[in-house]
Enzyme design. Structure first.
Site, short mmCIF file in Angstrom:
data_model
loop_
_atom_site.label_atom_id
_atom_site.label_comp_id
_atom_site.label_asym_id
_atom_site.label_seq_id
_atom_site.Cartn_x
_atom_site.Cartn_y
_atom_site.Cartn_z
N ASP A 310 0.86 -1.17 0.00
CA ASP A 310 0.00 0.00 0.00
C ASP A 310 0.91 1.24 0.00
OD1 ASP A 310 -2.34 1.64 0.45
OD2 ASP A 310 -1.69 1.80 2.53
N ASP A 505 -1.62 -0.76 5.99
CA ASP A 505 -1.92 -0.26 7.33
C ASP A 505 -3.38 0.10 7.54
OD1 ASP A 505 -1.91 2.11 5.73
OD2 ASP A 505 -1.66 3.28 7.57
N ASP A 509 -6.94 -2.26 3.52
CA ASP A 509 -5.92 -3.26 3.20
C ASP A 509 -6.23 -4.62 3.84
OD1 ASP A 509 -4.31 -1.36 1.83
OD2 ASP A 509 -3.57 -0.62 3.75
#
Length: 620
Positions: A310, A505, A509
């Protein structure tokens, strides 16, 4: 059987086996050999029974493991009167399973404090009063109070004039969003400004956050279980063991030789060396702030070849920082920062707090502002050291000082401009952005050298922002503007060709983390949903810890394999000696003990794995 019950059973079996072995030895040396045989026999039975049940369950799942060899050696030893040898094998087997259970239990305990983010209640307006209610009681149309720092509990619309919400956990957008009355707010986002009212539009179970949780559960069900490293050697070792034992019995007619072969063949190097090396690796990784939830994820981490990351809060810090200061004539950069930070002390806006933090980093002494007025979504007006200061958006400041907006060079994607005026004159600008984390470039280079063949960025942020932030990193692909289900699909697609690690995080996700072969969450400031779904957590807010964790995983696995090869080689040599009659079952058990000690000592080298950590002194 629950996990807690299973852990207790494994502990009890080990205690029974050790107590029976020691009790039998004390009775034997006291001159009561027959009673010693009974003690050893009684100690072995519970371990053997539990082992047979586990073998039956494994066979129903279509799995064949090393447990069969251990069961054969204990059964044969008891059948032919070699109870001491059986007791030694029982201690070694129960000790290995206990070590695996201990590693997983420790990781679960350390995870407990990380899972507190999920909202369970909400504050609701009821007849000019406020009441705390469970999420299940919230109905569409209810008016909720969202305090500063609260997580929005359900989807709804803004019922106040303005609200600032942090949506990076859901969308990957790094900067807070300004929402006006009537705008939609997603559950799982965080109030980054003053308290505001929210009009609920969905039930909690139908909201965005609940939908992501369902995706996580589905992804976890689709994830194949991790096979133990030891079990991958099981069929070959089992075949060799049975062949040598049967051959010795066939040609000599002596069943005791077959028993001796089985006792020496008990795969303690596999049962013990692998968990010891991996548990030691878990401990070593934890010293660097990498919490891995068990030996299985650690081993899989060593085999990963595709890395998906990410952006916001993962390879970037997730918080705005000053990247440049532009000052006008007669004003230095430090003065611009000082006036802006002094006035921003009165604001709770994330950008204002970032400006104050930057000034403190520069060790600037900030005077206390006075006559402060904050215009939500625009800026702050007040006095600093007797001078009139305005800090806010470029258009807001230019309107306040009565100057027409001057043309500005276009900012990089993802950057914002903060203007500052002093006594009616433009003093300068602060350019802010969410920069790449320190150590990220070096980590990517090292991962490539270590065998990572594919590195991908998967973000919910805009493509222009993702490309700017990752410029020069040499990523294989960039996927932008992804929703949680699209991130999940990306992981599933990549998983078909190579083991995949996903790092993130945010709440968005979590499904992808659950579906990856190894999911890694940024746990210092990340969402509880991602920490819960992940197999490993970076407890220190540094992305370069990921490289350290992977390095430790690879070295721990290599040490485990070295121990297994050495242990099996010595065991096969002992099996051959036993087949020719040079070892009795008890002697074979003692030889196996020596082999066990050797491989365990080698496996413990994982506690001292050397890694390159720029944040710690050499030799740590």
């Amino acid at each position: 059987m629950t996990q807690v019950s299973s852990d207790r059973l494994k502990t009890a079996l080990l205690l029974i086996a050790v107590a029976g072995l020691l009790c039998g030895l004390s009775v034997y040396f006291a001159g009561h050999a027959a009673l010693a045989q009974v003690a050893w026999f009684v100690a072995v039975l519970p371990v053997l029974l539990a082992l047979v049940i586990e073998i039956a369950r494994s066979l129903r799942r279509g799995e064949v493991g090393l447990d069969i060899v251990a069961a054969l050696s204990m059964s044969a030893a008891l059948a032919f009167g070699e109870a001491l040898a059986a007791a030694v094998v029982a201690v070694m087997y129960s000790g290995g399973t206990f070590l695996e259970s201990f590693a997983e239990g420790r990781a679960r305990r350390e995870m407990h404090d990380l899972l507190s983010r999920v909202p369970r209640t909400a504050t609701r307006h009821v007849r000019n009063a406020l009441e705390e209610v469970p999420l299940a009681d919230i109905q569409p149309g209810d008016r909720l109070l969202i305090r500063q720092g609260d997580v929005v509990p359900v989807d709804g619309t803004i019922a106040s004039d303005v609200a600032y919400v942090e949506t990076s956990a859901l969308t990957g957008e790094s900067l807070p969003a300004r929402l006006l009355r009537g705008a939609e707010a997603m559950s799982g986002s965080t109030n980054a400004g003053e308290p505001f009212d929210l009009s609920a539009t969905h039930l909690a179970e139908e909201s965005t956050y609940a939908g992501i949780v369902r995706l996580v559960e589905e992804a976890q069900r689709s994830k194949a279980p991790m096979a133990r490293l030891a079990d991958r050697w099981s069929l070959g070792f089992l075949a060799v063991t049975v062949a040598i034992a049967f051959t010795a019995w066939w040609f000599t007619g002596d069943p005791i030789r077959a028993v001796a072969v089985l006792v020496v063949a008990t795969p303690c190097p596999l049962i013990l060396a692998v968990p010891v090396a991996l548990v030691a690796g878990l401990s070593r990784a934890a010293q660097f702030g990498v919490l891995i939830k068990g030996a299985g994820p650690l081993e899989t981490m060593a085999r990963v070849r595709t890395l998906i990351l990410d952006k916001t809060g993962t390879i970037t810090d997730g918080r705005p920082k000053i990247v440049s200061i532009e000052s006008c004539e007669g004003m230095s950069g430090d003065q611009v920062l000082l006036y802006a930070a002094a006035l921003d002390q009165a604001s709770k806006h994330p950008v204002a707090q970032a400006v104050v933090a930057a000034a403190k980093t520069q060790r600037l002494t900030l005077p206390v502002p006075s006559d402060v007025v904050e215009i939500p979504g625009e800026g702050v007006v007040g006095r600093v050291d007797g001078r009139n200061v305005i800090v806010g958006s470029y258009d807001f400041v230019m309107r306040r000082i009565g100057h027409p907006a001057k043309p500005r060079n276009e900012l990089d994607a993802g950057s914002i401009l903060v203007a500052i005026s002093v006594d009616g004159e433009l003093a300068g600008y602060l350019v802010m952005a969410d920069p790449l984390r320190e150590g990220a470039r070096a980590m990517f280079t090292n991962l490539r050298r270590g065998g990572m063949t594919r590195i991908i960025l998967a973000t919910g942020d805009r493509a222009a922002v993702a490309e700017r932030v990752t410029q020069g990193l040499g990523l294989d692909r960039i996927y932008a503007e992804l929703t949680p289900d699209k991130k999940l699909q990306l992981v599933l697609d990549e998983r078909t060709s190579a083991p995949v690690m996903m790092v993130g995080d945010g709440v968005n996700d979590a499904p992808a983390l659950a579906a990856a072969n190894v999911g890694v969450a940024m746990g210092a400031r990340g969402a509880a949903a991602s920490a819960e779904a992940a197999d490993a957590i970076l407890l220190i807010d540094r992305i370069d810890r990921l490289g350290i964790g992977i390095d430790i995983a690879k070295k721990s696995r290599r040490i485990a394999i070295e121990s297994v090869i050495a242990g099996i080689g010595l065991s096969v040599a002992g099996m051959i000696a036993a087949a020719f009659g040079y070892l009795t079952p008890v002697q074979g058990a003692l030889l196996q003990e020596v082999i066990d000690v050797a491989v365990i000592l080698n496996a413990l080298r994982a506690l001292r794995i050397a890694v390159a950590d720029p944040a710690m002194p050499e030799g740590t």
